[in-house]
Every structure is written in structure tokens, then in C-alpha cells.
Design an enzyme around this catalytic site. Sequence first.
Site, PDB file in Angstrom:
ATOM      1  N   GLY A  45      -4.180  19.140  40.922  1.00  0.00           N
ATOM      2  CA  GLY A  45      -3.959  18.596  42.254  1.00  0.00           C
ATOM      3  C   GLY A  45      -5.227  18.448  43.061  1.00  0.00           C
ATOM      4  O   GLY A  45      -5.762  19.447  43.566  1.00  0.00           O
TER       5      GLY A  45
ATOM      6  N   THR B 170      -5.889  14.807  44.727  1.00  0.00           N
ATOM      7  CA  THR B 170      -5.704  13.677  45.634  1.00  0.00           C
ATOM      8  C   THR B 170      -4.857  14.061  46.838  1.00  0.00           C
ATOM      9  O   THR B 170      -3.839  14.742  46.704  1.00  0.00           O
ATOM     10  CB  THR B 170      -5.022  12.507  44.897  1.00  0.00           C
ATOM     11  OG1 THR B 170      -5.746  12.242  43.705  1.00  0.00           O
ATOM     12  CG2 THR B 170      -4.986  11.261  45.747  1.00  0.00           C
TER      13      THR B 170
ATOM     14  N   GLU C 149     -11.642  13.924  32.727  1.00  0.00           N
ATOM     15  CA  GLU C 149     -10.519  13.111  33.202  1.00  0.00           C
ATOM     16  C   GLU C 149     -10.837  11.623  33.076  1.00  0.00           C
ATOM     17  O   GLU C 149     -10.010  10.832  32.623  1.00  0.00           O
ATOM     18  CB  GLU C 149     -10.201  13.449  34.658  1.00  0.00           C
ATOM     19  CG  GLU C 149      -9.032  12.661  35.225  1.00  0.00           C
ATOM     20  CD  GLU C 149      -8.784  12.954  36.687  1.00  0.00           C
ATOM     21  OE1 GLU C 149      -7.620  12.948  37.111  1.00  0.00           O
ATOM     22  OE2 GLU C 149      -9.778  13.191  37.434  1.00  0.00           O
TER      23      GLU C 149
END
Length: 386
Positions: A124, A126, A242
Site C-alpha cells: 500500500g 498510492t 515492481e
Amino acid sequence: MTTVLETDEHKALRAAVAALGTRYGREYLTKVIAAGAHPDELWSEAAKLGYLGVNLPEEYGGGGGGIAELSIVLEELGAAGCPLLMMVVSPAICGTVIARFGTEDQKQDWLPALADGTRTMAFGITEPDAGSNSHRITTTARRDGTDWILTGRKVFISGVDIADATLIVGRAEDARTGKLKPCLFIVPRDAPGFERRRIDMELHGAEKQFELTLDDVRLPADALVGDEDAGLLQLFAGLNPERIMTAAFAIGMGRYALSRAITYARERTVWRDPIGAHQAIAHPLAQAHIDLELARLMMQKAAFLYDSGDDAGAGEAANMAKYAAGEACVKAVDQSVHTLGGNGLTGEFGLASLITASRVARIAPVSREMILNYVSHQTLGLPKSY
């Protein structure tokens, strides 16, 4: 000295994962999505074969490889039509961060379970008002004795409903400067004050998107991952993998779409010859293939640099790889649908849904415009506009 882009071990891994993906395929994933379920069977089998934890340390049950190996797994599953989005999050981001910076207890607790697929972790970062600007994150972490109290909101967080915990990026006050610095916390799914709301998406995938609310979530001291003062280093240790894995996801999707179009172009005959004999069909497909191959080269470079410990070099290459793969994927999907004409929009061929899905690679986890900003500032040395 000859540079080998892929070792024999890599080629063997690619072939083995491709075989697994072929046994499941697009039809399997489509049924899972339609049922509102999760690809548990594929996830479990990939874990048992050692693919999910291929990048994690051997001493904690992983394969001892790196992001290069993990990106091969995701790309090949994607090329077979059944990518696993949570691979980007659970082993690539969270597993990497814990392996590099976690305490011994955190490594023992999480890494074996992430590797064998029995536990998953979401990520988490954003926020509704921060967008691509991670420096505007407003989720705060404050000390209360030895505990931490987290307050804030997150949005577009994948797979929270199936994850055992979420690695939350918050900001804590630096005692020396008074400024806020990023810190990473493991927040269990059932932590009091940790609430989730599913976001209604036009994009249909097995992994759902959520908005998170952290209302004075109390965490013990050992929920903090790594050093409180090394937040940015730890954060980008997760963000670079990512980007590389997003590139793998996009390349796999583009390859899948292209393979369907090539098969169709070889067989579909409207006049005397198959339509693939016409340059108006053949050349755009050839160009799409070239673009995907070029994107893979940059992805391989980024993975090599990251696995070699060159975080700065990997940052540049990972952003470029993600950009190139996103563009190549969108174009490949668009051209594939166009090649099939009306059939490209039918459920039978399963390409139309990829029009929406392919856009994700241009938007997430960072927009192509922010990557262009990064390259113009960091690589070209041009002044910032913000």
C-alpha cells in the site's frame, strides 16, 4: 568475454513455466474471473514447483535467484494467458523488501510462507491525493510508547482481500529534523481500525482493487520493517522490482495477444491467400514483435542491474523497461484485435478484454509521463518543471 542474456538455467525455467501456463491458459483464468474467484490452483502449483519464491533466499525456503528469474515466471504465465498479478506484489515487492531489510524474526515469519504461497502480502503506497507523488503521502505513523499508531488512506491497492497483511508506506517524524520520512509497516489484515472498501472497476481481473482506511491502527514495534531512518532506500528496493515485474506482465500480455493474431493471420483466408500474406497485416505484427523483444532486452538489463546490487542503475533501467513494455503491450494488443476484425471483439478469442488490461501497464504503478520526467531529470539532467 561473451555476455549471455539468458543462461541455460533461465531457458529451462522459461520452458518449464511455459508448460505450466499452457496447462491452465486463458480459458482457466477467464472462468476464475467470471466466478469472482481467485486462481488458487495455479498459484498453489506454481508455488509447489518453486516458481513463486524463486527470487527469495534459499535459507528461507526460496530459490535463491533474483528478479531476473521471477520476471521470467511472470512473463511466461502471461504469454500463456494466465498471469498472476499478485506475483508483482507479494514475492517481488514485499518479499524483496523483507529479505533485504527485515529483522530475522520478520524473515523467518514471512519469507518461507511467501515462497511456498501459503501466505500473501499486499503493498500500500498510492493515496487519493498523492497520485504519483510519493513525497505527498499523508499516511502518518507516530510513536505511542513502544507501539506505532498509523492513520491515513490508500487507494488502488491490489489483492487486500486475499492478503494476510499489507506492507503500508507511511511517514514518521524525524526526531532530529522534524521532517516526515517514509517508513514501511506490516499491517495484519484483521488489525483493528484497518478497513477496506472494494473499488468498482471496468477492468475485470481476478485480483480486486481496494481503498484502505487506517483509523489509529495500533502496531507493535516489530511491525516496522528495517531501519526507521532508511525509508527511501527500502522503499525503492521494492519499487524497482515492481517496475521490472510490471514490464514482465506487459510483455507476457503482448506476446499472448500477438500469438493469437499470428495464428489467425496464418489461417484466415478471405481471397486466395491467408491474410497474413498481405503486408498491411504482416508488417504491423512484425513491428509489434520487434517492440516486445526490445522491451524485454531493457527488462533483462534492469533485472541484471538490480540483482547485481546496482540500485541506481536499476532505477533508470527499470523505469525505461516499464515504459517500453507498456507501450509495446498496448500496441501489440491493439494490432492483434485489429487483425481479427470483428472476431477480435468476441468472447471466443478473448482479446477484447485485453484492450482495457493493457492500459494498466501505461498507468500503473507509475504513469509513462512520470517516467519521462524521471529520465529527463535524472538521465538527461534537464531542470524540473515541478
